[in-house]
Scaffold this motif. Structure first.
Motif, mmCIF file in Angstrom:
data_model
loop_
_atom_site.group_PDB
_atom_site.id
_atom_site.type_symbol
_atom_site.label_atom_id
_atom_site.label_comp_id
_atom_site.label_asym_id
_atom_site.label_seq_id
_atom_site.Cartn_x
_atom_site.Cartn_y
_atom_site.Cartn_z
ATOM 1 N N ARG A 402 32.022 35.646 44.163
ATOM 2 C CA ARG A 402 32.767 36.240 43.052
ATOM 3 C C ARG A 402 33.582 37.443 43.523
ATOM 4 O O ARG A 402 34.745 37.613 43.144
ATOM 5 N N LEU A 405 36.527 36.175 45.532
ATOM 6 C CA LEU A 405 37.541 35.607 44.644
ATOM 7 C C LEU A 405 38.398 36.691 44.025
ATOM 8 O O LEU A 405 39.640 36.631 44.057
ATOM 9 N N VAL A 406 37.757 37.702 43.448
ATOM 10 C CA VAL A 406 38.499 38.752 42.754
ATOM 11 C C VAL A 406 39.316 39.591 43.736
ATOM 12 O O VAL A 406 40.438 40.004 43.425
ATOM 13 N N THR A 409 42.467 37.109 44.852
ATOM 14 C CA THR A 409 43.240 36.280 43.924
ATOM 15 C C THR A 409 44.077 37.130 42.970
ATOM 16 O O THR A 409 43.549 38.071 42.359
ATOM 17 N N THR A 449 37.976 33.482 31.645
ATOM 18 C CA THR A 449 37.863 33.777 33.079
ATOM 19 C C THR A 449 37.104 32.698 33.840
ATOM 20 O O THR A 449 37.499 32.336 34.960
ATOM 21 N N GLU A 454 39.497 30.443 35.832
ATOM 22 C CA GLU A 454 38.592 30.555 36.981
ATOM 23 C C GLU A 454 38.979 31.715 37.897
ATOM 24 O O GLU A 454 38.911 31.620 39.119
ATOM 25 N N LYS A 455 39.359 32.805 37.279
ATOM 26 C CA LYS A 455 39.707 34.031 38.003
ATOM 27 C C LYS A 455 39.888 35.149 36.984
ATOM 28 O O LYS A 455 39.865 34.907 35.774
#
Length: 569
Positions: A402, A405-406, A409, A449, A454-455
């Motif tokens: 997670r 990803l953050v 992205t 989200t 998905e972000k």
């Protein structure tokens, strides 16, 4: 063969000067080496003489001649094994109970990873100090503890792996916050904890007052010294004033009294008046209970600040005063909400990070918030890897994914109106009804989200009715220039807006919100005198920790949780 642990980030100082043992004549200081430094550079510490201090996680004696201690000093997840021989310390039984604190001196020896679980251990040559524990009553035995149970012993729970990991991650996030804003050209300002204005307008604030202690003091004084002057006492004193006034009038009318005699009579009259004033003041001061006005409202004339005061719910309004003079500032401190909520997401005391930026619109505000969140995620990945791996193994297996990803992205950005349309069209039934004008619930935010995009998602332009008075009214007269940063698992992480810089509109928004203009005149002055477009946002620090660690309850990521009915220590 077990691989060596990854190198740890360097500490400012891997040694700490500490005094020698209690009860020994040697009072020299020992440079204590942190376990983090040892396991992060095993080859460099092989054959090195060190002093190590820590707490025994597990201890065992193979006989009366040898003891093995697994030491934790709080600097990292890993423990260090220390081997103590009987000739070094006579009573090895004192060293082995879980929780015992020890200060040891010895030589580090690198071990064969193929034969030993540990890669390095301490051969103890001197036991400098021991803090004993009675294993029969120690609240943290070797058995597994629940996070809920640990909340009942907040003074000891930092000795557990999870809470210690959270503390280290929290410390790194605080440092990362300061490093980010310093790099962006912000100045750090300290806004007041005691405030006379309600930033949110919700009224759920803790009041700061001395009226109760004053009332208790009066009650105690009345019990010890008797009753306050009665109304009859005051009337009798006033009668004396009238009599002395009449006596002076008679002297003057008779025209036989000398100047000196009249002056003496006037002096007696003044003394009588002072007695009346003193009795009235004493009666007022010794009135039992909280003093009230004639209309029944509380009188704050004798309160410390002589007006209602509260623990702050936000430092935003005060930070705006500095942003409108210095350009870009941020505040990072405790805030308070007297909301009687027992959910896993609410605290009565929590920490907020609140930047304010002059000459900045909503777009700039969103850009800054996105950069800040990405910076925090990258910082945790770079500086808290070991603790995050522990979280993955014990609490949330997706925590590192997670963060990655953050951090990598671009955030999605959609208007509130579009968000509502997506939710209305969703092939899912929500517990909270979806319609334009609602405040998005956590389930709505997480659907956006976790399922749709998905972000992370930034939602902007919310209905004015559900947002604070200080947010800039948009041209459609229905929405305000507000934005929320939503992240997977947690939902809302950041809330912000472009602030209303137009004086007439801000005044009307205050009135519409049922707020008196008086307490906000200073805030309105920022618009009267050289108004400027400016923006800002607030991030609940504990929410960021929930997002990072994957823990479920906010009470487990703040050192000393305050919530309804709970204020330990």
């Amino acid at each position: 063969m077990e691989a060596a642990p990854p190198a740890m980030p360097e500490l400012a100082d891997d040694t700490t000067s500490i005094p020698s043992s209690r009860g020994e004549g040697d009072q020299s200081h020992h440079p204590r080496t942190l376990i983090r430094a040892i396991v992060g550079a095993i080859d460099a510490h092989d054959k090195k003489r060190v002093v190590v201090g820590g707490w025994v996680r597990t201890g065992r004696r193979s006989s009366s001649l040898l003891a093995f201690l697994e030491l934790d000093d709080g600097s990292c997840q890993q423990n260090l094994q220390a081997v103590v021989k009987g000739q070094v310390y006579g009573d090895l039984r004192r060293l082995t109970p879980t929780g015992t604190s020890v200060l040891l001196e010895g030589v580090l020896e690198k071990l064969d990873g193929a034969k030993h679980k540990q890669l390095i251990e301490l051969q103890v040559e001197r036991v400098i100090d021991v803090g004993e524990v009675d294993a029969r009553v120690y609240p943290l035995p070797k058995t597994k503890h629940t996070l809920e149970g640990l909340r009942d012993i907040p003074h000891l729970r930092p000795r557990t792996d999870t809470i210690a990991a959270v503390a280290r991650i929290r410390s790194e996030l605080a440092f990362a916050t300061h490093s980010f804003f310093r790099g962006e050209g912000f100045l750090h300002v300290h806004t007041p904890i005691i405030s006379t204005s309600d930033c949110e307008g919700a009224g759920e604030m803790f009041q700061v007052t001395t009226l109760f202690s004053q009332a208790d003091k009066v009650e105690k004084e009345l019990k010890e010294n008797g009753a306050a002057p009665s109304e009859a006492d005051i009337e009798a004193a006033k009668l004396v004033v009238r009599e002395k006034g009449d006596a002076i009038a008679r002297l003057k009318a008779a025209k036989v009294a000398g100047k000196q005699e009249i002056s003496a009579a006037v002096l007696e009259l003044e003394k009588a008046k002072e007695i009346v004033s003193s009795l009235e003041a004493e009666r007022l001061r010794l009135r039992p209970g909280i003093q009230r006005k004639d209309d029944g409202t509380i009188s704050f004339e004798n309160d410390f600040f002589k007006r209602p005061a509260y623990l702050t719910v936000s430092g935003q309004l005060q930070a705006e005063t500095y942003a409108c003079a210095l350009g870009k500032v941020y505040t990072f401190g405790p805030t308070f909400r007297a909301e009687k909520s027992h959910t896993s997401r609410h605290l009565a005391e929590f920490w907020m990070v609140e930047p304010e930026m002059a000459f900045a619109d909503l777009q700039y505000d969103m850009d800054c918030a996105e950069r800040y969140v990405k910076h925090l995620c990258r910082w945790i990945l770079d500086h808290c890897r070991e603790d995050m791996e522990f979280m993955v193994n014990h609490h949330d297996r997706t925590a590192i994914e997670r963060l990655e990803l953050v951090s990598e992205t671009p955030f999605e950005r959609i208007s509130y109106t579009k968000a509502i349309k997506i939710l209305e069209d969703a092939d899912k039934e929500f517990e909270n009804k979806v319609e334009w004008g609602i405040d998005l619930a956590s389930e709505h935010e997480r659907y956006l989200t976790d399922v749709v995009f998905e972000k992370p998602v930034i939602v902007y332009d919310y209905p004015k009715e559900i947002k604070a008075f200080y947010m800039r009214l948009n041209d459609d007269q229905k929405t305000v220039a507000a934005m929320d940063v939503l992240v997977p698992k947690v939902g809302e992480l950041i809330g912000g807006s472009q602030r209303e810089e137009r004086l007439d509109i801000l005044k009307q928004r205050l009135i519409d919100g049922g707020l008196a203009l008086g307490p906000y005149e200073w805030y309105l002055d920022l618009r009267r005198f050289a108004t400027v477009k400016h923006s800002g946002f607030g991030m609940g620090f504990e929410r960021m920790l929930l997002f990072a660690t994957g823990l479920d309850n906010i009470r487990d990521i703040i050192p000393f949780p305050r919530c309804p009915g709970k204020a330990d220590l």
